[in-house]
Design an enzyme around this catalytic site. Structure first.
Site, PDB file in Angstrom:
ATOM      1  N   ASP A  91       0.871  -1.174   0.000  1.00 58.14           N
ATOM      2  CA  ASP A  91       0.000   0.000   0.000  1.00 58.14           C
ATOM      3  C   ASP A  91       0.909   1.225   0.000  1.00 58.14           C
ATOM      4  O   ASP A  91       2.122   1.130   0.207  1.00 58.14           O
ATOM      5  CB  ASP A  91      -0.961  -0.037   1.204  1.00 58.14           C
ATOM      6  CG  ASP A  91      -2.205   0.831   0.976  1.00 58.14           C
ATOM      7  OD1 ASP A  91      -2.216   1.601  -0.005  1.00 58.14           O
ATOM      8  OD2 ASP A  91      -3.146   0.760   1.788  1.00 58.14           O
ATOM      9  N   ASP A 126      -3.628   7.303  -3.522  1.00 57.06           N
ATOM     10  CA  ASP A 126      -4.982   7.782  -3.811  1.00 57.06           C
ATOM     11  C   ASP A 126      -5.470   8.727  -2.719  1.00 57.06           C
ATOM     12  O   ASP A 126      -4.829   8.869  -1.682  1.00 57.06           O
ATOM     13  CB  ASP A 126      -5.937   6.575  -3.950  1.00 57.06           C
ATOM     14  CG  ASP A 126      -5.859   5.612  -2.768  1.00 57.06           C
ATOM     15  OD1 ASP A 126      -4.740   5.330  -2.321  1.00 57.06           O
ATOM     16  OD2 ASP A 126      -6.910   5.156  -2.283  1.00 57.06           O
ATOM     17  N   GLY A 193     -11.693   3.849   0.981  1.00 60.30           N
ATOM     18  CA  GLY A 193     -12.493   4.784   1.770  1.00 60.30           C
ATOM     19  C   GLY A 193     -13.595   4.120   2.577  1.00 60.30           C
ATOM     20  O   GLY A 193     -14.574   4.775   2.949  1.00 60.30           O
TER      21      GLY A 193
HETATM   22  N1  GUN Z   1      -6.348   1.291   3.319  1.00 60.70           N
HETATM   23  C1  GUN Z   1      -7.598   1.394   3.815  1.00 60.70           C
HETATM   24  N2  GUN Z   1      -8.342   2.214   3.029  1.00 60.70           N
HETATM   25  C2  GUN Z   1      -7.556   2.615   2.017  1.00 60.70           C
HETATM   26  C3  GUN Z   1      -7.769   3.457   0.882  1.00 60.70           C
HETATM   27  O1  GUN Z   1      -8.843   4.011   0.642  1.00 60.70           O
HETATM   28  N3  GUN Z   1      -6.684   3.629   0.050  1.00 60.70           N
HETATM   29  C4  GUN Z   1      -5.469   3.020   0.282  1.00 60.70           C
HETATM   30  N4  GUN Z   1      -4.472   3.205  -0.588  1.00 60.70           N
HETATM   31  N5  GUN Z   1      -5.275   2.226   1.330  1.00 60.70           N
HETATM   32  C5  GUN Z   1      -6.297   2.028   2.196  1.00 60.70           C
END
Ligand code: GUN
Length: 635
Positions: A91, A126, A193
């Protein structure tokens, strides 16, 4: 960008099992990626693999911010850092940026870093859209997220890009975001989100978000639900088309001395015994776990929690194979009021979901109560019945004494039908169904608790029925026509099966088996679901009865040559298709000049077909160049 390879292995409505190929191996979906915090790993990789983990997710932002981790990752890669040689997703730090507003890297920098450390799936930076955002603010998140995906140079060929779908609770924005991301170079589509909704058990709002994201996203890309790892909600999310989850919940709950189970979480202090499936069973007693030091207890409970999640996923995968996921969700919905609320929201989408359901399922249809009336197959049936009814003629309504599921209607009915001109219906749960469909899925293939609402329809007493002296219609012919109308669209039956059609019966079951015209076999009626399998002769008639593009899959001329010899149709050779094809239904495989080349069964619905490039699209029963059907009227 590596070629996206997401190959379906099974399907049940929007739910699917698939093999997703990444640079470090295949992920079998649906599954969950346990979150690994590289600073504080709770469980060993092997322990997590032992309960079912195939792939992991970690945070590139955390790695990059720590000099020690960054140096190691840059030198030897993220796989070495984590100690796992399989698929790893990273992430980007969006969540940290959203919660702490302190991400000091740009989108391009963090994506380049993920690529450099060898991540299999890299996430752009994002913009997190909170559920309470205004429409304007949520739209900004959608547009900016897309702009950030667009600024990534194309052709970076060793990582799959994850393009999150944002848009808060606004259906139009989820749709827009899903369309934008699907049109981009993203090969993997997480729904973002949603953590605040998951944390507050607002599963009904999640239903809207998932459906509006999923149905507007590419069907050939995996859909991920960011943070959605609670076993309670997994089956609903999979039912709506989510393939992959990630979650740190196994550790978070363990930290609070809470244990996960398929229907919720429980405090350790309220538990007396461990379930047999728990990896802790037989190793520790509950008392021994309670008496452990904080760290050991966290570790033990984390392992139990992760096993609970993977157990649930295994059940879900099996349910998809058996095509009983809807029943599972339906019964599971009763385990918690929040789930039931979400289930009721799902039912509001039944008519839309119906378009993705197969013609019939391998499984028996379970009818529980009036909520079952709102499920996709009942909606499909009652819509047909509504179109079928002719107000001009008063219907004959048959009650339980003449027919009930699993038992053919009694002999007197056929004769009464043939000597009357009125439409005959059977009372089926709370719906009226044309008698001609009484052996067709799910009318007969049902286990029921019984219809519970009086519908107000009066059962017609058969002995009072006015019958003509002579036979005025043939029940068998009408039956095959109505089944054809249901399977291929109103009006098709009469065109396929004219008055001189002959039906033959199975010697074993006495049921209709072959349908012949001028000694030529047009179709066979399947015993297990009461629908037709078409021959080439039948397919030619179907083609004449239904103008293009109905029921057609148009293939390239190269493919046509193979298909005409009986080989299956692959997605990549399809030029176009009828969007209203029902998954599992018979389809006409035609060349670019609308010449029939084969007949077979479509694996997917018409709405899904165009998204796929790899795998079999039509299981061909017969090509036009293969021999004639062997079965004869006297068989
Ligand atoms: N981890 C939990 N929610 C989100 C999200 O909306 N975007 C990203 N990149 N990681 C997350």
């Amino acid at each position: 960008m590596p070629e996206i390879n997401f190959e379906l292995t099974g399907k049940d409505g929007l739910a699917r099992t698939a093999k997703f190929k990444t640079p470090h191996g295949i992920i079998e979906t649906p599954t969950i990626l346990p979150v690994i915090n590289p600073n504080i790993p709770t469980l060993g990789i092997n322990e997590m693999v032992s309960v079912g983990a195939q792939a992991f997710i970690t945070n590139s932002y955390i790695i990059r911010r720590s000099e020690n981790l960054r140096e190691k990752a840059e030198r030897n890669g993220v796989h070495s850092l984590i100690g796992f040689d399989g698929p790893i997703m990273t992430d980007s730090g969006t969540f940290q940026s959203h919660v702490y507003s302190d991400v000091e890297y740009t989108n391009l920098e963090i994506v380049e870093f993920q690529r450099k450390i060898g991540s299999d799936i890299s996430t752009i930076l994002d913009i997190f859209s909170e559920p309470d955002f205004s429409h304007e603010k949520a739209e900004y998140a959608v547009n900016e997220t897309f702009a950030r995906m667009s600024e990534i140079p194309h052709g970076v060929n060793d990582t799959i890009l994850a393009g999150p779908i944002q848009g808060s609770v606004y259906n139009d924005l989820r749709k827009k975001s899903a369309e934008l991301m699907s049109s981009s170079q993203a090969g993997y589509l997480p729904i973002g989100g949603v953590v605040p909704l998951l944390e507050n058990y607002r599963y009904d709002a999640l239903v809207d978000i998932i459906i509006n994201s999923k149905l507007n996203a590419s069907f050939s890309k995996p859909i991920h639900l960011f943070g959605g790892g609670h076993p309670m909600f997994l089956s609903m999310a999979v039912l709506l088309g989510v393939d992959i989850f990630d979650s740190a919940s196994y550790v978070k709950y363990a930290r609070d001395d809470r244990m996960l189970f398929s229907d919720g979480s429980k405090e350790l202090s309220r538990i007396s015994t461990l379930p047999r499936w728990s990896p802790l069973y037989g190793k520790f007693t509950v008392k021994e776990i309670k008496d452990m030091g904080v760290e050991d207890r966290k570790k033990a409970l984390s392992l139990h929690n992760l096993a609970a999640i993977f157990n649930e996923l295994q059940e879900i995968r099996e349910r998809i194979f058996q095509q009983t996921l809807w029943q599972y969700v339906e019964s599971k919905a009763r385990s918690h009021p929040y789930l039931f609320r979400a289930y009721k929201r799902i039912l509001e989408y039944s008519e839309i979901l119906e378009k993705y359901e197969d013609l019939s399922k391998k499984s028996t249809f379970f009818y529980f109560d009036r909520y079952s009336d709102q499920t996709p197959y009942v909606k499909r049936l009652s819509k047909f019945t509504g179109d079928f009814s002719t107000p001009a003629k008063e219907p004959v309504i048959l009650g339980d004494e003449h027919w009930h599921p699993g038992r053919p209607h009694d002999k007197g009915i056929k004769s009464a039908y043939e000597h009357s001109g009125r439409p005959f219906f059977i009372k089926w749960q709370n719906t009226l169904i044309p008698l001609e469909l009484d052996e067709t899925y799910p009318v007969e293939q049902i286990i029921t608790a019984g219809g519970e609402l009086p519908s107000g329809d009066i059962i017609t007493p058969l002995n009072g029925l006015q019958l003509s002296e002579s036979k005025i219609r043939d029940f068998d012919i009408d039956r095959v026509r109505v089944v054809a109308d249901y399977q291929f669209g109103p009006g098709t039956g009469a065109k396929l099966f004219p008055d001189n059609t002959v039906v033959t019966r199975s010697r074993n079951t006495g049921r209709i088996r072959g349908i012949f015209l001028n000694s030529e076999l047009l179709a066979t009626l399947r015993a297990h679901d009461g629908f037709f399998t078409m021959t080439i002769a039948g397919a030619r008639k179907l083609k004449d009865a239904c103008p293009a593009p109905s029921h057609r899959i148009v293939v390239t001329d190269d493919s046509a040559e193979f298909n005409s010899k009986g080989f299956n149709v692959f997605f990549k050779f399809i030029r176009s298709n009828d969007e209203s094809i029902i998954a599992g239904n018979e389809v006409l495989v035609v060349d670019s000049g609308d010449n029939l080349v084969a007949v077979g069964k479509s694996v997917l619905s018409g709405k899904e077909i165009k998204h796929f490039r790899s795998g079999v699209a039509v299981k061909v029963h017969k090509g036009v160049l293969q021999g004639e059907e062997k079965e004869t009227e006297s068989d």
